[in-house]
Structures are given as structure tokens and as C-alpha cells.
Design a protein around this motif. Sequence first.
Motif, PDB file in Angstrom:
ATOM      1  N   UNK A 135       0.796  -1.228   0.000  1.00 45.05           N
ATOM      2  CA  UNK A 135       0.000   0.000   0.000  1.00 45.05           C
ATOM      3  C   UNK A 135       0.827   1.275   0.000  1.00 45.05           C
ATOM      4  N   UNK A 136       2.040   1.253  -0.530  1.00 39.99           N
ATOM      5  CA  UNK A 136       2.797   2.488  -0.705  1.00 39.99           C
ATOM      6  C   UNK A 136       2.164   3.345  -1.802  1.00 39.99           C
ATOM      7  N   UNK A 137       2.407   4.663  -1.768  1.00 34.82           N
ATOM      8  CA  UNK A 137       1.716   5.567  -2.700  1.00 34.82           C
ATOM      9  C   UNK A 137       1.857   5.213  -4.167  1.00 34.82           C
ATOM     10  N   UNK A 138       3.047   4.800  -4.614  1.00 39.97           N
ATOM     11  CA  UNK A 138       3.255   4.538  -6.038  1.00 39.97           C
ATOM     12  C   UNK A 138       2.627   3.235  -6.498  1.00 39.97           C
ATOM     13  N   UNK A 139       2.015   2.491  -5.566  1.00 39.04           N
ATOM     14  CA  UNK A 139       1.331   1.247  -5.907  1.00 39.04           C
ATOM     15  C   UNK A 139      -0.172   1.322  -5.651  1.00 39.04           C
ATOM     16  N   UNK A 140      -0.598   2.273  -4.831  1.00 37.73           N
ATOM     17  CA  UNK A 140      -1.991   2.325  -4.366  1.00 37.73           C
ATOM     18  C   UNK A 140      -2.735   3.586  -4.752  1.00 37.73           C
ATOM     19  N   UNK A 141      -2.063   4.728  -4.782  1.00 40.24           N
ATOM     20  CA  UNK A 141      -2.791   5.991  -4.881  1.00 40.24           C
ATOM     21  C   UNK A 141      -3.498   6.186  -6.215  1.00 40.24           C
ATOM     22  N   UNK A 142      -3.166   5.394  -7.220  1.00 37.80           N
ATOM     23  CA  UNK A 142      -3.900   5.461  -8.485  1.00 37.80           C
ATOM     24  C   UNK A 142      -5.248   4.764  -8.436  1.00 37.80           C
ATOM     25  N   UNK A 143      -5.645   4.303  -7.257  1.00 37.88           N
ATOM     26  CA  UNK A 143      -6.945   3.646  -7.101  1.00 37.88           C
ATOM     27  C   UNK A 143      -8.095   4.564  -7.474  1.00 37.88           C
ATOM     28  N   UNK A 144      -7.926   5.870  -7.204  1.00 29.43           N
ATOM     29  CA  UNK A 144      -8.998   6.852  -7.383  1.00 29.43           C
ATOM     30  C   UNK A 144      -8.604   7.826  -8.486  1.00 29.43           C
ATOM     31  N   UNK A 145      -9.550   8.158  -9.354  1.00 27.75           N
ATOM     32  CA  UNK A 145      -9.257   9.044 -10.483  1.00 27.75           C
ATOM     33  C   UNK A 145      -9.418  10.513 -10.097  1.00 27.75           C
TER      34      UNK A 145
END
Length: 308
Positions: A135-145
Motif C-alpha cells: 500500500x505504498x503511494x506509487x502502488x496504491x494511490x492510483x486507485x482513485x481518479x
Amino acid sequence: MASQQRRQFLKKTAAFASVASLLSPGALRAALTTPWGDGELLVISDGHLTLPPSFIAPADTDPDELQALLARYNLPVDRSTPDCNIALWRSADRLVLFDVGAGPNFMPSAGQLLANMEALDIDPGDITDVVFTHAHPDHLWGLVDDFDELAFPEANYYMGRAEWDFWRAADTLEKMPEERKTFVVGARNRFAYLEDRIRLFDAGAEVIPGIEAIDTAGHTPGHMSFALHAGSESVVLAGDAITHVALSFERPDWPSASDHNPEQGRHTRRKLLDRLASDKSQLVGYHLPHPGLGRVAVSGNHYLFETG
């Protein structure tokens, strides 16, 4: 209807961004496609990170040794700009995405997954499954547009139980170093979208038919890698268990500044490299030079990353 209109606008925006990147100097390579099982494996670029030299090697590293090693790989010593390689497995009946990239709010050099998917004519609405390494940002934060909606609205979502529990624990924010507290806030913000959708699993589980979860804790407490099996062949998606084309292979026992538990990370890295070398499995490294696909060879008391 309003949601559909917003998504159509986002697709047009992504298409424009993709065209712009193709026209700009140093444009990113969008993807590698290779046959796999009854379908194909794609490795799609999400851009790259820009990290300070403290992320390259431990502070007490011999500077001459480090410089000589990096020079052999034509890498600078004053910065690190690792690629972000996102795997997508297209089988007969599924479209499985491994991690979702950084999205628009982490680093300007990353967050290009949706644009590159558009360039490949892949509709985010067609993704059937999203499997997270961590769940680091470069793996997770693209979950939401950009419209604060799930970027992959029809997908099933999967994460290791230990990883999910760690970021949600009451004391995680307090114990996290100051410079990484935003990681916790950002993870919890994205987790809120998954509360009623997430499917948790443990190491060793077959997450989806043909996909084995491998315990690679250390980078984060619940980090998982995944082995995609097709007959007697396997390809391992290492996530951030292996991150550097030179150091992770030639100096696997050096601690990594990006690991939550550096000692555990060192043990995990060597164990995974041993497995890859022994099984002769293919490897996709999330932060290895794009597309990050190759194999692990043993050279003396260390390893090499071989492509081609």
C-alpha cells in the motif's frame, strides 16, 4: 449519467496526455506485451519516481565501491529515477491488474497508467481484478481518479491480510517516521473506497486461479509478491521486494532505505532471488528498468539480472 459523462471526459483527458507524452522528448515506452498461458502479459509504464541519493544505498557505504558499481550500469550517484512497471495479465476470461500506480497526487513524473492504458485501447472499466503487492503511494494511490471515483469500477480487489491490517492499525500513524506519515493518511483514504469490496488473503494462497501469493514482507509488513503459473512455467511479479537493477542483485545484503524493516527486507530479498535462480522463473520488477522483465542468474556470491 453524470458519472458516465465524467468518465468519458477522463478518457479524453488521458488520451490527450498520452499523445502529449509521445510527442515530448524522452517519451515513455507504454508497454511490453508477451504471450503468457492462455493469454498475454503486459507491462505498462506508470512513469518513474525521482528519489534522493539516500534511497540508493546505506549512508555508511564505501563511496568508491558504490560509484564503481553504479558506473557499470550507467547509473548516477546523485539521484535515483526508478521506473514504475505495472503488470496486466489478460487471460481468456479475466483482465488482472497488479497494483494501480501513483495516480495524480504523488509525483509529477509518475501516475501515467491511465494514459498509457488508453494508448493501448484498454478500458479501465474492463479490469476484472486488481491485486495489490502493498500500500505504498506509487502502488496504491492510483486507485482513485481525478473525480474521486474508483478508476477501475468493475474490478474485484485483493490485498494481503497483514498489509491491510497494518495500515489500518490504530498505532501505525503514531509510529511511522514523520516523512512517511502521509503514506498512512493516503493509504487510509484509499482504503475507505475498498471497505465493502476488498478480498483479503494470506501468503501461499491462490488468490485467483493460477496466481500464487508469496510472502515477501520487509519492504512493508504485509508485502506480497505473486507467481503466475502456466503449466511448468512461472513468472514472478516481485513488487518492491527487488527494486534496484544493480544493488538488489549484486549487493542483496545491503539494507534498503525504502524498507520498513531493512533486516527482514534483506532476508526476503535473498530468499526470493534464490527461488528465482533455482526455478529459472521469469521476473517482473516494479522498479527495474522498463519493462523490468528478465531472469535471475547466480554469479559467485551474488546475482545478476539478465534480459533478452
